[in-house]
Design a protein around this motif. Structure first.
Motif, PDB file in Angstrom:
ATOM      1  N   VAL A   1      51.206  -0.093  45.406  1.00  0.00           N
ATOM      2  CA  VAL A   1      51.836   0.691  44.104  1.00  0.00           C
ATOM      3  C   VAL A   1      53.361   0.584  44.195  1.00  0.00           C
ATOM      4  CG1 VAL A   1      52.306   2.981  43.528  1.00  0.00           C
ATOM      5  CG2 VAL A   1      49.793   2.445  44.392  1.00  0.00           C
ATOM      6  N   PRO A   2      54.189   0.532  44.928  1.00  0.00           N
ATOM      7  CA  PRO A   2      55.560   0.549  44.888  1.00  0.00           C
ATOM      8  C   PRO A   2      55.725  -0.747  44.010  1.00  0.00           C
ATOM      9  CG  PRO A   2      55.093   0.995  47.255  1.00  0.00           C
ATOM     10  CD  PRO A   2      53.590   0.787  46.359  1.00  0.00           C
ATOM     11  N   VAL A   3      55.145  -1.940  44.424  1.00  0.00           N
ATOM     12  CA  VAL A   3      55.492  -3.178  43.580  1.00  0.00           C
ATOM     13  C   VAL A   3      54.682  -2.996  42.281  1.00  0.00           C
ATOM     14  CG1 VAL A   3      54.788  -5.643  43.471  1.00  0.00           C
ATOM     15  CG2 VAL A   3      55.172  -4.428  45.662  1.00  0.00           C
ATOM     16  N   ALA A   4      53.543  -2.445  41.956  1.00  0.00           N
ATOM     17  CA  ALA A   4      52.844  -2.201  40.827  1.00  0.00           C
ATOM     18  C   ALA A   4      53.995  -1.579  39.635  1.00  0.00           C
ATOM     19  CB  ALA A   4      51.690  -1.613  40.793  1.00  0.00           C
ATOM     20  N   LEU A   5      54.512  -0.636  40.424  1.00  0.00           N
ATOM     21  CA  LEU A   5      55.585   0.312  39.695  1.00  0.00           C
ATOM     22  C   LEU A   5      56.554  -0.587  38.995  1.00  0.00           C
ATOM     23  CD1 LEU A   5      56.475   3.467  41.645  1.00  0.00           C
ATOM     24  CD2 LEU A   5      55.067   3.155  39.684  1.00  0.00           C
ATOM     25  N   SER A   6      56.971  -1.653  39.842  1.00  0.00           N
ATOM     26  CA  SER A   6      58.215  -2.480  39.076  1.00  0.00           C
ATOM     27  C   SER A   6      57.639  -3.426  38.204  1.00  0.00           C
ATOM     28  CB  SER A   6      58.844  -3.164  40.453  1.00  0.00           C
ATOM     29  OG  SER A   6      57.991  -4.162  40.787  1.00  0.00           O
ATOM     30  N   PHE A   7      56.193  -3.645  38.004  1.00  0.00           N
ATOM     31  CA  PHE A   7      55.541  -4.255  37.020  1.00  0.00           C
ATOM     32  C   PHE A   7      55.417  -3.645  35.756  1.00  0.00           C
ATOM     33  CE2 PHE A   7      55.413  -7.332  40.600  1.00  0.00           C
ATOM     34  CZ  PHE A   7      55.778  -8.502  39.880  1.00  0.00           C
ATOM     35  N   PHE A   8      55.589  -2.312  35.637  1.00  0.00           N
ATOM     36  CA  PHE A   8      55.371  -1.216  34.731  1.00  0.00           C
ATOM     37  C   PHE A   8      55.875  -1.668  33.393  1.00  0.00           C
ATOM     38  CE2 PHE A   8      52.824   2.698  35.632  1.00  0.00           C
ATOM     39  CZ  PHE A   8      52.051   2.085  36.256  1.00  0.00           C
TER      40      PHE A   8
ATOM     41  N   GLY B   1      58.798   7.154  31.507  1.00  0.00           N
ATOM     42  CA  GLY B   1      57.848   8.165  31.488  1.00  0.00           C
ATOM     43  C   GLY B   1      56.644   7.862  32.563  1.00  0.00           C
ATOM     44  N   ALA B   2      56.194   6.701  32.206  1.00  0.00           N
ATOM     45  CA  ALA B   2      54.955   6.190  33.025  1.00  0.00           C
ATOM     46  C   ALA B   2      55.366   6.020  34.626  1.00  0.00           C
ATOM     47  CB  ALA B   2      54.328   4.816  32.373  1.00  0.00           C
ATOM     48  N   ILE B   3      56.616   5.476  34.732  1.00  0.00           N
ATOM     49  CA  ILE B   3      57.086   5.116  36.157  1.00  0.00           C
ATOM     50  C   ILE B   3      57.059   6.547  36.639  1.00  0.00           C
ATOM     51  CG2 ILE B   3      58.829   4.285  37.379  1.00  0.00           C
ATOM     52  CD1 ILE B   3      59.069   1.988  35.641  1.00  0.00           C
ATOM     53  N   ALA B   4      57.825   7.392  36.149  1.00  0.00           N
ATOM     54  CA  ALA B   4      57.880   8.706  36.765  1.00  0.00           C
ATOM     55  C   ALA B   4      56.404   9.205  37.309  1.00  0.00           C
ATOM     56  CB  ALA B   4      58.519   9.802  35.654  1.00  0.00           C
ATOM     57  N   ALA B   5      55.606   9.328  35.993  1.00  0.00           N
ATOM     58  CA  ALA B   5      54.226   9.908  36.439  1.00  0.00           C
ATOM     59  C   ALA B   5      53.509   9.140  37.820  1.00  0.00           C
ATOM     60  CB  ALA B   5      53.127   9.440  35.204  1.00  0.00           C
TER      61      ALA B   5
ATOM     62  N   SER C   1      59.565  16.337  36.425  1.00  0.00           N
ATOM     63  CA  SER C   1      60.099  16.803  35.187  1.00  0.00           C
ATOM     64  C   SER C   1      59.807  15.747  34.068  1.00  0.00           C
ATOM     65  CB  SER C   1      61.259  17.374  35.087  1.00  0.00           C
ATOM     66  OG  SER C   1      62.020  17.160  33.932  1.00  0.00           O
ATOM     67  N   LEU C   2      60.547  14.347  34.455  1.00  0.00           N
ATOM     68  CA  LEU C   2      60.468  13.302  33.579  1.00  0.00           C
ATOM     69  C   LEU C   2      58.977  12.692  33.155  1.00  0.00           C
ATOM     70  CD1 LEU C   2      63.181  10.889  34.731  1.00  0.00           C
ATOM     71  CD2 LEU C   2      63.092  11.938  32.847  1.00  0.00           C
ATOM     72  N   SER C   3      58.175  13.129  34.124  1.00  0.00           N
ATOM     73  CA  SER C   3      56.765  12.504  33.980  1.00  0.00           C
ATOM     74  C   SER C   3      56.167  13.273  33.027  1.00  0.00           C
ATOM     75  CB  SER C   3      56.031  12.574  35.501  1.00  0.00           C
ATOM     76  OG  SER C   3      55.795  13.691  35.792  1.00  0.00           O
ATOM     77  N   PHE C   4      56.340  14.478  32.745  1.00  0.00           N
ATOM     78  CA  PHE C   4      55.640  15.248  31.864  1.00  0.00           C
ATOM     79  C   PHE C   4      56.506  15.415  30.303  1.00  0.00           C
ATOM     80  CE2 PHE C   4      54.512  17.769  35.868  1.00  0.00           C
ATOM     81  CZ  PHE C   4      53.112  17.305  35.743  1.00  0.00           C
ATOM     82  N   LYS C   5      57.434  14.638  30.124  1.00  0.00           N
ATOM     83  CA  LYS C   5      58.288  14.699  28.843  1.00  0.00           C
ATOM     84  C   LYS C   5      57.474  13.477  27.959  1.00  0.00           C
ATOM     85  CE  LYS C   5      62.771  16.073  30.586  1.00  0.00           C
ATOM     86  NZ  LYS C   5      64.129  15.794  30.654  1.00  0.00           N
ATOM     87  N   THR C   6      57.748  13.860  26.653  1.00  0.00           N
ATOM     88  CA  THR C   6      57.328  12.738  25.780  1.00  0.00           C
ATOM     89  C   THR C   6      58.502  11.670  25.785  1.00  0.00           C
ATOM     90  OG1 THR C   6      58.407  13.951  24.097  1.00  0.00           O
ATOM     91  CG2 THR C   6      56.049  14.431  24.553  1.00  0.00           C
ATOM     92  N   THR C   7      58.030  10.520  25.242  1.00  0.00           N
ATOM     93  CA  THR C   7      58.918   9.353  25.120  1.00  0.00           C
ATOM     94  C   THR C   7      60.134  10.047  24.318  1.00  0.00           C
ATOM     95  OG1 THR C   7      56.851   8.220  24.801  1.00  0.00           O
ATOM     96  CG2 THR C   7      59.026   6.892  24.501  1.00  0.00           C
TER      97      THR C   7
END
Ligand SMILES: Nc1ncnc2c1ncn2[C@@H]1O[C@H](COP(=O)(O)OP(=O)(O)OP(=O)(O)O)[C@@H](O)[C@H]1O
Ligand SMILES: [Mg+2]
Lengths: 279, 400
Positions: free
Chosen positions: A226-233, A244-248, A34-40
């Motif tokens: 990916v798990p690491v890349a996420l933390s650098f987002f 939002g991006a992390i959720a996506a 749900s978060l991934s589809f929300k706007t900021t």
């Protein structure tokens, strides 16, 4: 509770219980989705169903090289590590299930010991070793430790599977005119397949989800998973909230696992060996 | 079709267990031979060596005149039926039976033809497209047989093929096996635990004990002229009675009373340097209710009287059990037989006696009963080595 529940009432009770368990397990996942589809702007409004739907978050992550590259790393590293671990594990488990050789118990014991070893304590020695050997921040630098820690798991599950195969079948195949190789390929392998696929799924998930090794043994996009890349987002711009991006991204990285499981699950036909022998 | 010859074949497992010791056996073309013996005596090992599933440690195995010690199972052209059936669970009945043919690279049409032919013989036609999981025990058993017969091998090996079936089905399948073997005329080696199978199925029976062959012969021959205590006790159900006997002058002191040594027994005991302490063996059917005996028979028999322990009426006859006072017969062979029968530690001081009396006899449990027995049928064994001392004359007569 006098006897085992049967009948409609019991069915409802069990159905309800199952539902509770499923909901409990799925709520966090759905929340992320749900978060991934929300706007900021609406990220923090606390609504379960987004008021404004957007695909921006997905566009963001796929527009950065960072995420795509990490996805490729993740898929490549996990697949290679799984393949090698399963092949080695199959051979080791076959030997453990079939042969009596000196030191068999020791081998099983040691491999279990590896599985019990706290991985955190190995991170800094591995870091030093890999830097010396030039493996730091490379694919093999992650694949090797993954194989090491996945092998005990693979050997253990596979030998449990192999022990269930009635070995009379192999003898029967030989009597029917098969060579050792044909007996393995035409009779044993089809029966061992469910075990091999189950193990492959477990090992793949282990490699795919690893964060500890991935963050300590990589430093650039070259091999970051990916798990690491996420933390650098950081989001689209430095000042934007990356939630939002992390959720996506989190939703995206669960997809390969779901595909992997669905693909192999059809091959896991339980009870394949029933009917071979009396019992 | 071929004969199978075992020439001093032995098997020593890597851990040092000698499972089979110097087995000599000649199995003629088309013969049906049964291997029988207590658990762990090396029957399966022997069969597996013939099959090629176990290496032969020493000795020679010849099939159809050719030495095959070093050939792989697939080059021996032998089919085997396993106790566990060992059907391939991922294949249908048709595929299971066709598997050996497929490996032999026969054409599809030929495989189909042969499988259907075999299925017809074994009444499996309806089941060809089922998987083993959906078959009953007897049907699985027939599929296992079918897989063996489709390719027309030189010989069949069967390792306790019926022991997983229930009693009724076992009797039924026994006749199926017997008829099939007669029809095909293929050399067959059949391992069993079950004495009835051993007695009824084979042309010849091989009795094994501790890896060694004890005696080979037609079922009736083994029954009438056992070479030693072990064979005597193993063959026959209920088994032969064994009693302690001591030679005392011209008489034999036993729990059945003092028996006169007839000419036959006297000659036996004079001949060899026979021991003074013996084991007397007599089968249950050589007893009869003393009331029902005519005078002619009374002549060459003895009689004893004892309280009846137990009566089992079988309809056609009665099994009557007695427990007799006196020393028990003891020998290594007897202990082993008792252990195999699962009666190792019967708490009894005297000897137990089982007799088979005719149905008309009136016996009541707890009451004394007078019983006649046939002295001519008594066999005497040497307790130290188990040898049958009475064997020489009748065997010579029947063989010569
Ligand atoms: N792989 C092995 N390694 C060591 N010893 C073995 C092995 N297989 C069998 N034996 C031993 O060899 C002996 C003969 O075994 P075998 O299986 O031939 O007996 P069997 O007559 O078929 O018995 P059963 O009637 O119980 O099937 C036994 O004492 C057994 O313990
Ligand atoms: Mg056996």
């Amino acid at each position: 509770m006098a006897s085992l529940d049967t009948g409609a009432a019991a069915k409802w009770r069990w159905g309800l219980l199952d539902l509770v368990v499923v909901v409990f397990a799925l709520v966090p996942v759905l929340w992320i989705a749900s978060l991934s589809f929300k706007t900021t702007a609406t990220l923090t409004d606390g609504n379960f169903i987004p008021r404004e739907w957007t695909l921006d978050n997905y566009r963001t992550i796929f527009s950065t090289d960072q995420f795509v590259r990490a996805l490729i790393n993740s898929i490549g590293i996990a697949l290679i590590a799984t393949a090698i671990a399963v092949v080695l594990g199959t051979m080791a488990a076959y030997a453990i299930a079939r042969l009596d050789f000196p030191g068999k118990k020791l081998l099983v014991g040691v491999s279990l010991l590896i599985a019990m070893f706290p991985q955190v304590s190995l991170v800094s020695p591995l870091f030093e070793i890999e830097r010396k050997l030039g493996l730091f921040d490379t694919w093999p630098g992650l694949i090797l430790p993954y194989i090491t820690f996945a092998l005990p798991l693979a050997i253990y599950t596979l030998s449990a599977f192999f022990k269930q195969i009635p070995w009379d079948l192999e003898k029967a195949a030989k009597m029917d005119g098969a060579t050792q190789a044909e007996a393995f390929r035409k009779v044993i392998a089809p029966l061992a397949a469910p075990g091999v696929f189950t193990t492959a799924i477990l090992v793949f998930i282990f490699c795919w989800n690893d964060f500890l090794f991935a963050i300590s043994l990589t430093s650039t996009e070259r091999s970051r998973t990916v798990p690491v890349a996420l933390s650098f987002f950081t989001g689209a711009s430095q000042f934007e909230d990356p939630t939002g991006a992390i959720a996506a991204a989190a939703v995206v990285i669960t997809i390969p696992i779901i595909l992997f499981v669905l693909f192999f699950q059809r091959r896991i036909v339980s009870g394949l060996t029933s009917g071979a022998v009396k019992g | 079709m071929a004969d199978i010859v075992l020439d001093k074949v032995s098997k020593k497992y890597p851990d040092g267990t000698v499972a089979v010791r110097d087995v000599d056996l000649e199995i003629a073309d088309g013969e049906f031979v049964i291997l029988v013996g207590p658990s762990g005596c090396g029957k399966s090992t022997t069969l597996n060596m013939i099959a090629g599933l176990e290496d032969i440690s020493s000795g020679e195995l010849r099939i159809g005149g050719e030495r095959v010690n070093d050939r792989a199972p697939r080059d021996r052209d032998i089919a085997m039926v396993f106790q566990s059936y060992a059907l391939y669970p991922n294949m249908t009945v048709r595929e299971n039976m066709g598997f050996p043919l497929k490996l032999a690279k026969l054409s599809r049409s030929e495989i189909d033809r042969k499988v259907e032919e075999a299925a017809k013989v074994l009444e499996l036609t309806q089941l060809l497209d089922r998987r083993p999981a959906n078959l009953s025990g007897g049907q699985r058993q027939r599929v296992a047989m079918g897989r063996a017969i489709v390719r027309n091998p030189k010989a069949f090996l069967m390792d306790e093929p019926l022991s997983n079936l229930d009693a009724k089905l076992r009797v039924q399948m026994r006749t199926v096996v017997s008829r099939l073997q007669k029809k095909l005329g293929t050399t067959t080696v059949y391992v069993t635990h079950d004495q009835t199978e051993a007695m009824t199925l084979g042309d010849r029976v091989v009795i094994m004990r501790g890896g060694a062959v004890q005696q080979v012969g037609a079922p009736q021959e083994l029954y009438d002229h056992p070479k030693n205590l072990f064979v005597a006790g193993f063959i026959g159900s209920p088994s032969m009675n064994f009693l302690h006997a001591a030679v005392d002058g011209g008489r034999l002191r036993t729990a059945l009373g003092d028996l006169p040594l007839g000419d036959r027994l006297r000659r036996t005991l004079e001949g060899a340097d026979a021991p003074r302490e013996l084991i007397l063996g007599i089968r249950p059917e050589h007893f009869e209710d003393a009331e029902l005996i005519d005078d002619a028979a009374r002549e060459h028999g003895g009689e004893f009287e004892a309280p009846v322990d137990l009566v089992e009426s079988m309809g056609s006859d009665k099994y009557v059990y007695f427990s007799l006072e006196g020393e028990r017969a003891s020998a290594a062979e007897l202990d082993e037989l008792a252990a195999d029968a699962g009666a190792g530690d019967l708490p009894s001081s005297g000897s137990n006696l089982i007799t088979r009396l005719s149905a008309e006899s009136i016996v009541r449990e707890g009451e004394p009963q007078r019983v006649w027995f046939n002295l001519d049928k008594i066999q005497l064994f040497d307790p130290s080595n188990g040898r049958n001392l009475t064997l020489e004359q009748p065997a010579a007569a029947s063989v010569g």
